[in-house]
Design an enzyme around this catalytic site. Structure first.
Site, PDB file in Angstrom:
ATOM      1  N   ALA A 144       0.840  -1.199   0.000  1.00  0.00           N
ATOM      2  CA  ALA A 144       0.000   0.000   0.000  1.00  0.00           C
ATOM      3  C   ALA A 144       0.872   1.244   0.000  1.00  0.00           C
ATOM      4  O   ALA A 144       1.750   1.408   0.829  1.00  0.00           O
ATOM      5  CB  ALA A 144      -0.906   0.013   1.239  1.00  0.00           C
ATOM      6  N   CYS A 145       0.601   2.149  -0.953  1.00  0.00           N
ATOM      7  CA  CYS A 145       1.433   3.352  -1.019  1.00  0.00           C
ATOM      8  C   CYS A 145       0.886   4.461  -0.142  1.00  0.00           C
ATOM      9  O   CYS A 145       1.575   5.444   0.135  1.00  0.00           O
ATOM     10  CB  CYS A 145       1.550   3.843  -2.465  1.00  0.00           C
ATOM     11  SG  CYS A 145      -0.023   4.325  -3.189  1.00  0.00           S
ATOM     12  N   GLY A 146      -0.368   4.386   0.280  1.00  0.00           N
ATOM     13  CA  GLY A 146      -0.901   5.359   1.217  1.00  0.00           C
ATOM     14  C   GLY A 146      -1.411   6.627   0.579  1.00  0.00           C
ATOM     15  O   GLY A 146      -1.882   7.525   1.275  1.00  0.00           O
ATOM     16  N   VAL A 147      -1.330   6.775  -0.726  1.00  0.00           N
ATOM     17  CA  VAL A 147      -1.859   7.948  -1.398  1.00  0.00           C
ATOM     18  C   VAL A 147      -2.670   7.479  -2.598  1.00  0.00           C
ATOM     19  O   VAL A 147      -2.591   6.332  -3.012  1.00  0.00           O
ATOM     20  CB  VAL A 147      -0.735   8.898  -1.865  1.00  0.00           C
ATOM     21  CG1 VAL A 147      -0.017   9.497  -0.678  1.00  0.00           C
ATOM     22  CG2 VAL A 147       0.261   8.151  -2.749  1.00  0.00           C
TER      23      VAL A 147
END
Length: 279
Positions: free
Chosen positions: A120-123
């Site tokens: 998960a890149c979070g953005v």
């Protein structure tokens, strides 16, 4: 002192087949954390990532991760070594890598995340692509051309070269191939992203980047992170035995990359860059 961890760990298990029970030993893929630290000529030090990985090729993993994230260029690395700090417990020394830089530690927002790497890149997707455009140029058309016959042979070549997978059945792989299907390198890891980082790190430390005449073959699916790492290494074509994510396709189309999925037997789906495949 704890011995250096290897790529496999032997454990006792109980196997049940029908009504028969057998106690035996089994080889498992080792999974342990790796902390990646940077040190600068002025003595400054910072931890940039902690990733769960299969021990082995740890220095390549660190170099590949730093290059793929756009944090450190290969020429800025003076040395890579396991950490021997006195404040580090002995059992953690082979799980901590220090990358000594020739330059100051970069002041980049990514460093402030102090992240545990994951899928998960979070953005959001558009923000990820915008950040990628700021540091990576599209892949030139180049001369790489692939035939369906060459593509069909890549999964078997990858599988046959997976030594640790053959013992454990629990590892992903990333292989680098020429246009003729010749394997240039392969790395394995419990994390598919780590396997790519190890492969890119090997090329970076050997001063072989960019990999403009090669194709990357990965086990499993193709995610945004894998495409990002391939783009940063200058790899024009990525193939996988499973499906790509929508954002992986967006990266391929935005940056002029070839993306092939569901490469199994004598069939595949081409999601981007059809012009590099001669049919």
């Amino acid at each position: 002192m704890r011995t250096r961890p290897g790529p496999t760990t032997r454990m006792r298990i109980r196997e049940i087949t029908g009504s028969v029970t057998t106690d035996r030993r089994d080889d498992l893929a080792t999974e342990e954390p790796l902390e990646i630290r940077l040190t600068a000529p002025d003595g400054a030090r910072k931890t940039v990532a902690i990733t769960m990985r299969t021990p082995g090729h740890d220095f390549e993993l660190a170099a590949g991760f730093l290059h793929g994230e756009g944090l450190v260029r290969p020429g800025e690395i003076a040395a890579i070594a396991y950490c021997t700090d006195e404040d580090l417990p002995p059992e953690a020394r082979y799980n901590t890598v220090t990358v000594r830089l020739r330059v100051p530690i970069p002041d980049l927002p990514a460093l402030d995340r102090h992240f545990l790497t994951s899928s998960a890149c979070g953005v959001c997707g558009s923000a990820s692509l915008d950040a990628l455009r700021d540091r990576c140029a599209p892949i030139p058309q180049g001369t790489l051309r692939l035939t369906p016959e060459i593509l069909y042979g890549l999964p078997d070549a990858l599988r046959q070269a997976q030594g640790v997978f053959g013992k454990t059945g629990g590892l992903h792989a990333a292989g680098l191939f020429s246009a003729t299907g010749r394997m240039a390198g392969l790395r394995e890891d419990v994390g598919r992203h780590n396997a790519v980082d190890k492969l890119v790190g090997w090329a970076a430390l050997a001063e072989r980047l960019p990999l403009a005449e090669h194709v990357l073959m990965v086990s499993g699916r193709t995610s945004y992170e894998i495409m990002q790492k391939a783009l940063a290494a200058g790899i024009p074509a990525v193939c996988a035995v499973s499906a790509p994510s929508s954002l992986a396709v967006d990266v391929a189309r935005d940056f002029g990359m070839t993306l092939v999925g569901f490469l199994r037997g004598e069939r595949c789906n081409v999601y981007a860059g059809q012009e590099r495949i001669q049919t």
